[in-house]
Design an enzyme around this catalytic site. Structure first.
Site, PDB file in Angstrom:
ATOM      1  N   ARG A  44     -17.161  10.130   3.978  1.00  0.00           N
ATOM      2  CA  ARG A  44     -15.968  10.068   3.115  1.00  0.00           C
ATOM      3  C   ARG A  44     -15.937  11.218   2.101  1.00  0.00           C
ATOM      4  O   ARG A  44     -14.863  11.686   1.729  1.00  0.00           O
ATOM      5  CB  ARG A  44     -15.926   8.733   2.389  1.00  0.00           C
ATOM      6  CG  ARG A  44     -15.655   7.601   3.364  1.00  0.00           C
ATOM      7  CD  ARG A  44     -15.523   6.310   2.658  1.00  0.00           C
ATOM      8  NE  ARG A  44     -15.206   5.253   3.609  1.00  0.00           N
ATOM      9  CZ  ARG A  44     -14.902   4.023   3.269  1.00  0.00           C
ATOM     10  NH1 ARG A  44     -14.858   3.688   2.002  1.00  0.00           N
ATOM     11  NH2 ARG A  44     -14.626   3.132   4.186  1.00  0.00           N
ATOM     12  N   ASP A 153      -3.162  -1.444  -7.049  1.00  0.00           N
ATOM     13  CA  ASP A 153      -4.400  -1.027  -6.400  1.00  0.00           C
ATOM     14  C   ASP A 153      -5.058  -0.001  -7.324  1.00  0.00           C
ATOM     15  O   ASP A 153      -4.373   0.624  -8.150  1.00  0.00           O
ATOM     16  CB  ASP A 153      -4.106  -0.387  -5.029  1.00  0.00           C
ATOM     17  CG  ASP A 153      -5.323  -0.410  -4.097  1.00  0.00           C
ATOM     18  OD1 ASP A 153      -5.361  -1.246  -3.178  1.00  0.00           O
ATOM     19  OD2 ASP A 153      -6.247   0.411  -4.303  1.00  0.00           O
TER      20      ASP A 153
HETATM   21  C1  LIG Z   1      -9.533  -3.654   2.456  1.00  0.00           C
HETATM   22  S1  LIG Z   1      -8.194  -3.279   1.388  1.00  0.00           S
HETATM   23  C2  LIG Z   1      -7.341  -4.834   1.392  1.00  0.00           C
HETATM   24  C3  LIG Z   1      -5.843  -4.681   1.405  1.00  0.00           C
HETATM   25  C4  LIG Z   1      -5.049  -5.981   1.471  1.00  0.00           C
HETATM   26  N1  LIG Z   1      -5.266  -6.796   0.302  1.00  0.00           N
HETATM   27  C5  LIG Z   1      -5.374  -6.746   2.719  1.00  0.00           C
HETATM   28  O1  LIG Z   1      -6.025  -7.792   2.648  1.00  0.00           O
HETATM   29  O2  LIG Z   1      -4.981  -6.304   3.809  1.00  0.00           O
HETATM   30  C6  LIG Z   1      -9.016  -3.285  -0.194  1.00  0.00           C
HETATM   31  C7  LIG Z   1      -8.225  -2.593  -1.302  1.00  0.00           C
HETATM   32  O3  LIG Z   1      -8.854  -2.896  -2.546  1.00  0.00           O
HETATM   33  C8  LIG Z   1      -8.737  -1.768  -3.382  1.00  0.00           C
HETATM   34  N2  LIG Z   1      -9.742  -1.843  -4.455  1.00  0.00           N
HETATM   35  C9  LIG Z   1     -11.082  -1.638  -4.383  1.00  0.00           C
HETATM   36  N3  LIG Z   1     -11.647  -1.761  -5.594  1.00  0.00           N
HETATM   37  C10 LIG Z   1     -10.646  -2.077  -6.450  1.00  0.00           C
HETATM   38  C11 LIG Z   1     -10.594  -2.323  -7.856  1.00  0.00           C
HETATM   39  N4  LIG Z   1     -11.686  -2.277  -8.621  1.00  0.00           N
HETATM   40  N5  LIG Z   1      -9.394  -2.600  -8.412  1.00  0.00           N
HETATM   41  C12 LIG Z   1      -8.266  -2.639  -7.648  1.00  0.00           C
HETATM   42  N6  LIG Z   1      -8.251  -2.399  -6.321  1.00  0.00           N
HETATM   43  C13 LIG Z   1      -9.433  -2.124  -5.732  1.00  0.00           C
HETATM   44  C14 LIG Z   1      -8.934  -0.600  -2.436  1.00  0.00           C
HETATM   45  O4  LIG Z   1      -8.414   0.601  -2.955  1.00  0.00           O
HETATM   46  C15 LIG Z   1      -8.228  -1.080  -1.174  1.00  0.00           C
HETATM   47  O5  LIG Z   1      -6.913  -0.578  -1.084  1.00  0.00           O
END
Ligand SMILES: C[S@@+](CC[C@H](N)C(=O)[O-])C[C@H]1O[C@@H](n2cnc3c(N)ncnc32)[C@H](O)[C@@H]1O
Length: 281
Positions: A44, A153
């Protein structure tokens, strides 16, 4: 200006540099990265090396340690997050939303202040909040309601993409056949890309929000989606997010978690009412 890395050794991530990156992910975003993920992290980081035209991971880590390092943090977090998502993912949540949570929320709102608030708290590239909007639209909310969906996000790149609402035909084709029409897709200038319909887009507001930092919203929310993000956090971080989520959800409101994220031990503020569906007591 440096040339790009050419030798495999330039891509190596030393233990010390891994500790630096894992420490930033933990401290800034609550994301726990274990040592066996080192190769994935190195992969990454290549995106940042290319963008900055740096020769090696070691050079990139020196930049992070330098006085200018703070400015690189948002871009580093953008490459460290895992953004996998899909339209109507974990479909039974969306079915429950449409059949149970939304109709009850509308009736309640009509008797109270007409306000309906839904939060998609890790919205990634937008498939989750647009799926929610599709269910809202399909459930024909009374026109008098003031209905908003907040999509947040930590990752600014995915938020930009979500706001554009443009997806490849391939991504849309993967949605369940019976639900796909609910996205009301529109053509774009490109034959490969389509856009989620305007009637759905108008319900949404996108904002950057880091779940492990302060939340500026006062709520209350009627419905909260917090799916497939807490898997990246440690126990105390998860607990603090669920505690704060409970404070922001109105009594009787719904919390949807990802399939592998059930509340264990049970949380006193929430009653489990379906598979990873919780109701605020
Ligand atoms: C695997 S995706 C899940 C997306 C959606 N909720 C789903 O279930 O399909 C996880 C998301 O969490 C976000 N994320 C990770 N750490 C975070 C944080 N501390 N605060 C807010 N978002 C976060 C990432 O950027 C990513 O877009």
């Amino acid at each position: 200006m440096h040339g790009l890395a050419t030798d495999d050794s330039d891509y190596a991530l030393s233990d010390r540099d891994f500790e630096l990156i894992a420490g930033i992910a933990r401290d800034q975003a609550g994301i726990v990265i274990r040592a066996h993920k080192s190769a994935m992290i190195r992969g990454r980081l290549m995106r940042r090396l290319r963008a900055l035209q740096l020769r090696s991971v070691a050079e990139y880590c020196e930049l992070l340690r330098s006085p200018d390092g703070g400015r690189e943090l948002p871009s580093l977090l953008n490459v460290l997050t895992t953004n996998h998502t899909a339209f109507f993912r974990e479909r039974h949540h969306l079915d429950h939303l449409r059949s149970d949570a939304l109709p009850e929320t509308y009736s309640r709102a009509l008797k109270h202040n007409s306000r309906v608030r839904i939060w998609s708290s890790a919205s990634s590239t937008g498939e989750e909040p647009y799926s929610i909007a599709a269910m809202v639209h399909a459930s024909q909310p009374p026109k008098s309601l003031d209905l908003r969906i907040l999509a947040t996000d930590i990752d600014t790149d995915v938020l930009d993409r979500a706001e554009r609402a443009e997806y490849s035909r391939e991504v849309v084709e993967r949605a369940p056949a019976d639900l796909k029409p609910l996205l009301q897709i529109e053509p774009t200038g490109s034959s490969d890309m389509v856009r989620v319909g305007a009637a759905l887009r108008r319900h949404l507001t996108f904002r950057q929000l880091n779940l492990v930092q302060e939340w500026p919203m006062r709520g209350p929310f009627d419905i909260m989606f917090c799916r497939n993000v807490m898997i990246y956090f440690d126990g105390p971080t998860k607990k603090s997010i669920v505690d704060r989520g409970a404070d922001l959800l109105r009594p009787g409101g719904w919390l949807y978690l990802g399939h592998s994220e059930s509340l264990s031990p049970p949380h006193p503020a929430f009653e489990l009412i379906g598979r990873t569906i919780y109701r605020r007591r």
